[in-house]
Design an enzyme around this catalytic site. Sequence first.
Site, PDB file in Angstrom:
ATOM      1  N   GLU A   1      -3.591  10.245   1.109  1.00 35.16           N
ATOM      2  CA  GLU A   1      -2.471   9.736   0.321  1.00 35.16           C
ATOM      3  C   GLU A   1      -2.327  10.430  -1.025  1.00 35.16           C
ATOM      4  O   GLU A   1      -3.321  10.803  -1.659  1.00 35.16           O
ATOM      5  CB  GLU A   1      -2.633   8.229   0.083  1.00 35.16           C
ATOM      6  CG  GLU A   1      -2.518   7.385   1.345  1.00 35.16           C
ATOM      7  CD  GLU A   1      -2.296   5.921   1.018  1.00 35.16           C
ATOM      8  OE1 GLU A   1      -1.386   5.636   0.206  1.00 35.16           O
ATOM      9  OE2 GLU A   1      -3.029   5.078   1.543  1.00 35.16           O
TER      10      GLU A   1
ATOM     11  N   HIS B   1       6.246  11.517   3.868  1.00 34.08           N
ATOM     12  CA  HIS B   1       5.115  11.741   4.760  1.00 34.08           C
ATOM     13  C   HIS B   1       5.306  13.021   5.550  1.00 34.08           C
ATOM     14  O   HIS B   1       6.427  13.360   5.948  1.00 34.08           O
ATOM     15  CB  HIS B   1       4.954  10.577   5.743  1.00 34.08           C
ATOM     16  CG  HIS B   1       4.526   9.311   5.089  1.00 34.08           C
ATOM     17  ND1 HIS B   1       3.203   8.945   4.961  1.00 34.08           N
ATOM     18  CD2 HIS B   1       5.253   8.322   4.503  1.00 34.08           C
ATOM     19  CE1 HIS B   1       3.136   7.779   4.331  1.00 34.08           C
ATOM     20  NE2 HIS B   1       4.358   7.388   4.045  1.00 34.08           N
TER      21      HIS B   1
ATOM     22  N   GLY C   1       2.147   5.333   6.230  1.00 37.89           N
ATOM     23  CA  GLY C   1       1.677   6.473   7.007  1.00 37.89           C
ATOM     24  C   GLY C   1       1.589   6.155   8.486  1.00 37.89           C
ATOM     25  O   GLY C   1       1.922   6.986   9.347  1.00 37.89           O
TER      26      GLY C   1
ATOM     27  N   CYS D   1      -3.151   3.319   5.776  1.00 36.88           N
ATOM     28  CA  CYS D   1      -1.916   3.558   5.032  1.00 36.88           C
ATOM     29  C   CYS D   1      -0.787   3.009   5.882  1.00 36.88           C
ATOM     30  O   CYS D   1      -0.493   3.543   6.962  1.00 36.88           O
ATOM     31  CB  CYS D   1      -1.729   5.055   4.760  1.00 36.88           C
ATOM     32  SG  CYS D   1      -0.145   5.465   3.986  1.00 36.88           S
TER      33      CYS D   1
END
Length: 290
Positions: free
Chosen positions: A216, A167, A228, A225
């Site tokens: 994503e 990420h 996330g 997410c």
Amino acid sequence: MTWHFTKMHGAGNDFVMLDGVTQSIELTPQRVRALAHRQFGIGADQVLLVEPARRPDADFRYRIFNADGGEVEHCGNGARCFVRFVHHRGLSSANPLRAEIATGIIVLAEHEDHTVTVDMGSTRFEPEALPFDTTGLEPVSVGEDTLWTLPTTPPSQVSLVAISNPHAVQVVDNVDTAPVATVGPAIESDPRFAHRVNAGFMQVIDTHHIRVRVYERGAGETLACGTGACAAVAAGIRRGLLQSPVRVDTRGGTLSIAWDGAQLRMTGPTAIVFEGQVSPEALDAIALPA
């Protein structure tokens, strides 16, 4: 031959769930793309496959395939749906459950209201954990975090977080007006990320409350997410902007995330939408648009 499937979502992040324990499931990129396609298939952000565990310390193996057909390491919202699915299908009554993912073991527990708490596993912040090529870039220290500037338009100053999958998280003034549709794909496909990356946009409301949008890998922007959201919380705490626990509002629902610097836990909703059957041969025959 037909496969039984269950359509589920966790805070709007939606999945086609497949039982590979009592059924023989052979997924190919074409079959995943067809299942996930919203016009030609069932429609989903990811296809999730539950299989027998390969390790003695796990109850099941849990595999995640993005809508573009590629297999990825982890999906937090999918992990919650995995537990609900296993219990709903009668595959196990164990609670909590231990699931084998690509990078190790995660532990998950379903509550009476069908929310699920996930112990998300290890969290790393060094560039090589994603991996990310820092050649020619100058790091900027903020609190305990390190920020890296990417040449997007406008430039993006991101935190790097690996929660099994990679990420890149940036802080924005307002997620409603953040350039997710343009900057998101530019970050996702930046060649410095060896395996692409999930691009997160975080708006801080207060020290215990944020709003998040995520573009994503292989799926585009999703309504939520899980990894996330966890990455945003970890980055925010390291920057000194947040304190655990944190309420995370996504476009599809609300998650609660706690992190003590070592153990990262996420709690959020699950929902069963509908069930049905699909033929793998029919999936093979679908001519998907480029």
